[in-house]
Design an enzyme around this catalytic site. Sequence first.
Site, short mmCIF file in Angstrom:
data_model
loop_
_atom_site.label_atom_id
_atom_site.label_comp_id
_atom_site.label_asym_id
_atom_site.label_seq_id
_atom_site.Cartn_x
_atom_site.Cartn_y
_atom_site.Cartn_z
N MET A 143 -3.79 -4.93 3.87
CA MET A 143 -2.66 -5.85 4.00
C MET A 143 -2.07 -5.84 5.39
SD MET A 143 -2.50 -7.12 1.01
CE MET A 143 -0.97 -8.01 1.27
N ASP B 124 -4.04 -2.85 -8.33
CA ASP B 124 -4.71 -2.07 -7.29
C ASP B 124 -4.34 -0.59 -7.41
OD1 ASP B 124 -6.46 -1.77 -5.18
OD2 ASP B 124 -4.96 -2.15 -3.63
#
Length: 520
Positions: free
Chosen positions: A25, A136
């Site tokens: 990310m 996740d």
Amino acid sequence: MPMISYEGKRIGRYNVRSLLGKGGMGEVYLAEDNELKRLVALKFLSKELTQSAEHLNRFIQEARAASALNHPNIITIYEFGQSEGHHFISTEYVEGTDLRIRLSNSSMTPGEVVDIAVQLSLALEAAHSAGITHRDIKPDNIILRNDGYVKILDFGIAKFMQAGEGIEVESGSVVNVNTVPGVIMGTPQYMSPEQARGRHIDHRTDIFSFGIVTYEMLTGKAPFSGETPNDIVAAILLKPPRPIADLAGDIPGDLQKIVRKTLRKLPADRYQSFGELLGDLKKVQGRIYNKKESIESAETELFGDSSWTSEEAETQCIAVLPFKNLSKNEADDFYEFALADMVITELAQIKSLRVRPSSVVSKYQGKDVDPYQVGNDLAAHTVLSAGYLTAGNRIRVTAQLIDVITGEIQWSDRIDVEGDDILALQDSIGQQILKGLRLELSEEEHREIAQRPTEIAEAYEEYLRGRDNLGRFMFRTVSSEDFDAAVTNFKKAIEIDPEFALAHSGLGACYANRFFRGMG
């Protein structure tokens, strides 16, 4: 395209200090919030994630949904912000070690694994109840704090579901069997079969990922592996995991059975909720705790506080909060500290129980505090939270004994006594706490608990007032007025009952404090 370094820069109200880590990310930095004077973790999003307005707007919406979660095992999201073109998420900064590093250091006992698994289950149950699926779950997103608490990270990338909905997995989250760069959401080794296939997914995908993490904690190995991402996905879709018993000994059979159920290929064959899974985990946890199969498991299963010594880790720990004066009668304020101190003094006689001292809990007096946060701060397994009402010569105490980790109320009761029978109140509260903690006392401890410090209620009340004044002097005011009042109270208690040892001890503590504080 490499990201720029934010170290030493001012972003909005944040002073960025140092890089904490990197991920798909973006990058995460330690920073200081200049307005609230606290440390935070700042996650700066990669440029690719901010180029699409639609994707960015969805991310903001999801981060806001996740920020509504309020649970001790879920990292707190403070804000999703933008400053001079820099998009970031500000979260709680957690000091500790991620589970990935913990797994690489040494093996874990069944007690330690179950403790972590219970906390993960509590967090994910809360998230799912709010309609949020993480997607996740992996060791890298799980932080083990130094006091034994577990924190799940990256709820800002979770998906928000309306009731009854599944999740449409966007193309970026499907494992591309030809290229790794296609993976955005989810990690191949920890994906559920439906997630790897790009099917609709719901909260049960987290249950499968949880099972992978738990399997890895127990065995030190992943249940599905391969040389390439393609091989890993094929194993997840087609192969059963190797039996835990083949890789690790002394793992309770019931715990192995739980993990097997979480790893079933079809969502309908798994646990259907973390609430269901949690019930089975707690049964295993109870058996491990009661059996104390080894010194090592006894040291770790009690919530994994690595800051305790090995001797301390074998015993439960309780924090008794100052009682709340619900009647708001100032004349009865002394009971706030005194009643808590009374209970602490009695419980401190039990060798199988550690009690946080009055000096530690006194800072909470007169404040509205969250018992769970107190337990967290003081590394206590259980917290006693109580309040009292006075009416004429009667005192009514309402009390709860709270399990900080599970969130369960172990005992709750209302106790009524006459004002001149405060000793009966002490006996009742103490016995109920011991019952709630399910402690087995030795004969000597039974005798010590049953023995009252004095049989004269008037002397005991003066002693309690003395403890309150001494506590105020030592921990808050350092006022000669409070000191003199404490001396007067203890002297009155001794005058009423010359054999009252605790009153003599209290008076001695007063004089010792006067000497050490240079008061003559």
